[in-house]
Each structure stands twice: as C-alpha cells, then as structure tokens.
Design a protein around this motif. Structure first.
Motif, short mmCIF file in Angstrom:
data_model
loop_
_atom_site.label_atom_id
_atom_site.label_comp_id
_atom_site.label_asym_id
_atom_site.label_seq_id
_atom_site.Cartn_x
_atom_site.Cartn_y
_atom_site.Cartn_z
N MET A 170 24.98 -22.70 36.86
CA MET A 170 23.74 -22.70 36.54
C MET A 170 23.44 -21.15 36.30
SD MET A 170 21.44 -25.61 38.68
CE MET A 170 19.76 -24.73 38.61
N THR A 171 21.62 -20.63 35.54
CA THR A 171 21.57 -19.48 34.65
C THR A 171 21.12 -18.83 36.00
OG1 THR A 171 19.30 -19.33 34.30
CG2 THR A 171 21.15 -20.23 32.94
N GLN A 172 20.12 -19.59 36.64
CA GLN A 172 19.69 -18.29 37.72
C GLN A 172 18.42 -17.16 37.33
OE1 GLN A 172 22.21 -17.86 41.24
NE2 GLN A 172 23.59 -19.34 40.18
N TYR B 35 3.89 -17.07 27.58
CA TYR B 35 5.57 -17.96 27.14
C TYR B 35 6.98 -16.79 26.51
CZ TYR B 35 8.86 -20.51 24.10
OH TYR B 35 10.30 -20.52 24.19
N ASN B 36 7.64 -16.81 26.98
CA ASN B 36 8.54 -16.04 27.14
C ASN B 36 9.64 -16.42 26.95
OD1 ASN B 36 11.08 -14.62 28.06
ND2 ASN B 36 10.39 -12.77 28.24
N ASP C 289 16.25 -28.90 25.62
CA ASP C 289 16.13 -28.88 23.96
C ASP C 289 14.92 -27.95 23.40
OD1 ASP C 289 18.63 -30.04 24.27
OD2 ASP C 289 18.86 -32.24 23.59
N ALA C 290 14.10 -27.77 24.41
CA ALA C 290 12.65 -28.11 23.02
C ALA C 290 12.50 -26.54 23.64
CB ALA C 290 11.59 -29.13 23.72
N MET D 127 13.65 -21.48 28.67
CA MET D 127 15.43 -21.62 28.19
C MET D 127 16.22 -21.34 29.48
SD MET D 127 16.01 -21.00 24.27
CE MET D 127 15.83 -19.31 24.32
N ALA D 128 15.68 -20.10 30.04
CA ALA D 128 16.72 -20.57 31.72
C ALA D 128 16.06 -21.79 32.43
CB ALA D 128 16.42 -19.04 32.17
N ALA D 129 15.01 -21.57 32.79
CA ALA D 129 13.94 -22.09 33.71
C ALA D 129 13.84 -24.19 32.91
CB ALA D 129 12.50 -22.77 33.80
#
Lengths: 159, 159
Positions: free
Chosen positions: B81-83, A63-64, A128-129, A69-71
C-alpha cells in the motif's frame, strides 16, 4: 534462501512482540482478542482513508489529486484483502465485550461475504475515479452505502 | 452514477464518524493524531499476520495452508500500500508524544522508502511461499529482517 535458525526466529519473535504492543491488550492478548483488534484496526484504516475522501467531497478540505488517489488506492487495497483470519469463530458480540460483530455475521456468512464484495467493488470504483473531485463525489456514496449495508445488519448498535 | 446530495454526504459522514470511534482519540482527533493512529493500526496488522506466520514457523501453532496463505496475502497487500497519507509532516516523535517515528524518517526519506520497499519484496516472497511450512520458514527471516531494518533506524526505542 535465508536459512532458519534459532537466532532468526528469536529476532522475528522480538519484532512481532514489539509491534503488537501498539494494540490494546498487546502481545499477551488471546487469539480471539487479537482477531478483534485486527478487525478494528482494519475498520479504522477504512475510516482514515474514507475520512480524507469524505472531507474533500464535502468541501471541508481542499481537493488534492495525489492525496485523494493515495487514499483511494489504500482503501481499495484494504477492501480487497481476504481478512479471513480476522473472523474467527468465538469472537462475536455474544462472546466478547470488546466485539460489536453480531453472531449473524457467522450464521449468514454468505450474505456477509456478498456485502464485503460490495465494498470491494465500490472501493475499486473510487480508486478509478479519485483523480478528480467530481470523480470522488460520484464514487463516495456507493462506498458509504456499502459500509452502512454491512453495519446495519451485522454490527451491534451503540448502546 | 450516483448523484451526490446532502443526504448522501450526511450518511457517509455518519459512517465515517462511527467507524473512527474505534481509534484512541476517535473522530475528534487532530489530523496529525489520526495519521499516527493509522500508522499504528497498519503496524498492528503487520504484526497480526506476521504473528500467525511466526507461530507456525516456530511450531507453536500447527501449520495450516489456508490460514498461512491468507495471512501472507494480507501481509503482502499491506506492505504494498502507498501509506503516503500516514506520514504527514509534524507527526514525528519530536512533535507528538504518541509517535515513535523518529524525525530522520522524513529527513532521510529516500532511504526510508527503500526500506519500505524491502518489506514489500519480502512480504510478496512470503505470499508466494506460504503454501508450505518449509516455504513459510524460508521466507520469514527476510520479513522480520525488513521490519527490524526500519525500526532500528527510524523508530524511537522504548524508554
């Protein structure tokens, strides 16, 4: 405001043509094939982002928080796009070999839209999670469920 | 909150695997190849939406406000989007045959990000303008220019 002249238009057209070449069928594809290609690219981007989050949820990938959060942010952006131009009539699996979108996606349009809203809600909840691994694990079932809810009814099974 | 059990995870994994199969290389692709596929899908979606708007600007396709606004809305969503997960190290044109992203996109990272912000601004301006044909015509030069500004410096020319 930038004025529109022949040179500008030609430049834009060249940029479009070059970019479109990455798709199967490229810029010579029919409007219908372009719509199918766009849908499949969009689905592929869901998959890319969900694959990252799913790998973390399963423990296959560490986990990162930034990556998660970007994904999740991109997943939510994708799931809340209109996509209206992708779903042109005449692009079902009855019309085109390259399409797996069953014709009932058009005849049962309102239900299909409801299901797409289900994905949007689940993806926003994931956004959000995603700041914690527990959050990703708590939110991913609903995202996968929303994918499946639509695929089960509106996508042609693999033959 | 939905609890995470083995069944849920397997279901999500199955959904991911099925969805990923639309990409060249499919779900057996390396993480690097998946990132390249995702970038190219994203570029293809820019192209799809810009193709619609460009066709109307040129007069090849009749202007339709709903279609134009949907295309511009999706273009703006994509461009903001961040991409971040697409651009993983080790996926330049020096690393992979399937990539046209030049290595200087990583070494000149801040400039590349600036250029991507240029596209985001142009796409949001298009979203605000797409309700009229004149608006599309006024906004499209900046969008095409932003595409080209990045491609000229950071994309390997076609050989």
């Amino acid at each position: 405001m930038m004025s529109l002249n022949k040179h500008t238009i030609l430049g834009v057209t060249a940029a479009i043509f070059t970019a479109t070449a990455v798709f199967a069928g490229g810029h010579n594809a029919s409007p219908e094939q372009k719509a199918v290609n766009a849908r499949q690219a969009h689905m592929g981007l869901y998959s890319f982002n969900l694959g990252i989050l799913g790998g973390m949820a399963k423990g296959d990938v560490e986990y990162n928080a930034d990556v998660a959060m970007a994904a999740a942010s991109d997943l939510a952006a994708l799931a809340t796009m209109t996509q209206a131009n992708y779903w042109m009539p005449g692009t079902s699996s009855d019309d085109m070999e390259s399409s797996r979108a069953l014709p009932n996606g058009w005849t049962d349009y309102e239900d299909a839209i409801e299901k797409s809203k289900g994905l949007a809600m689940a993806a926003v909840a994931m956004k959000d999670a995603a700041g914690t691994l527990e959050g990703v694990r708590g939110a991913i079932g609903a995202v996968g469920g929303a994918c499946g809810a639509c695929h089960k009814v509106y996508r042609k099974p693999n033959s």
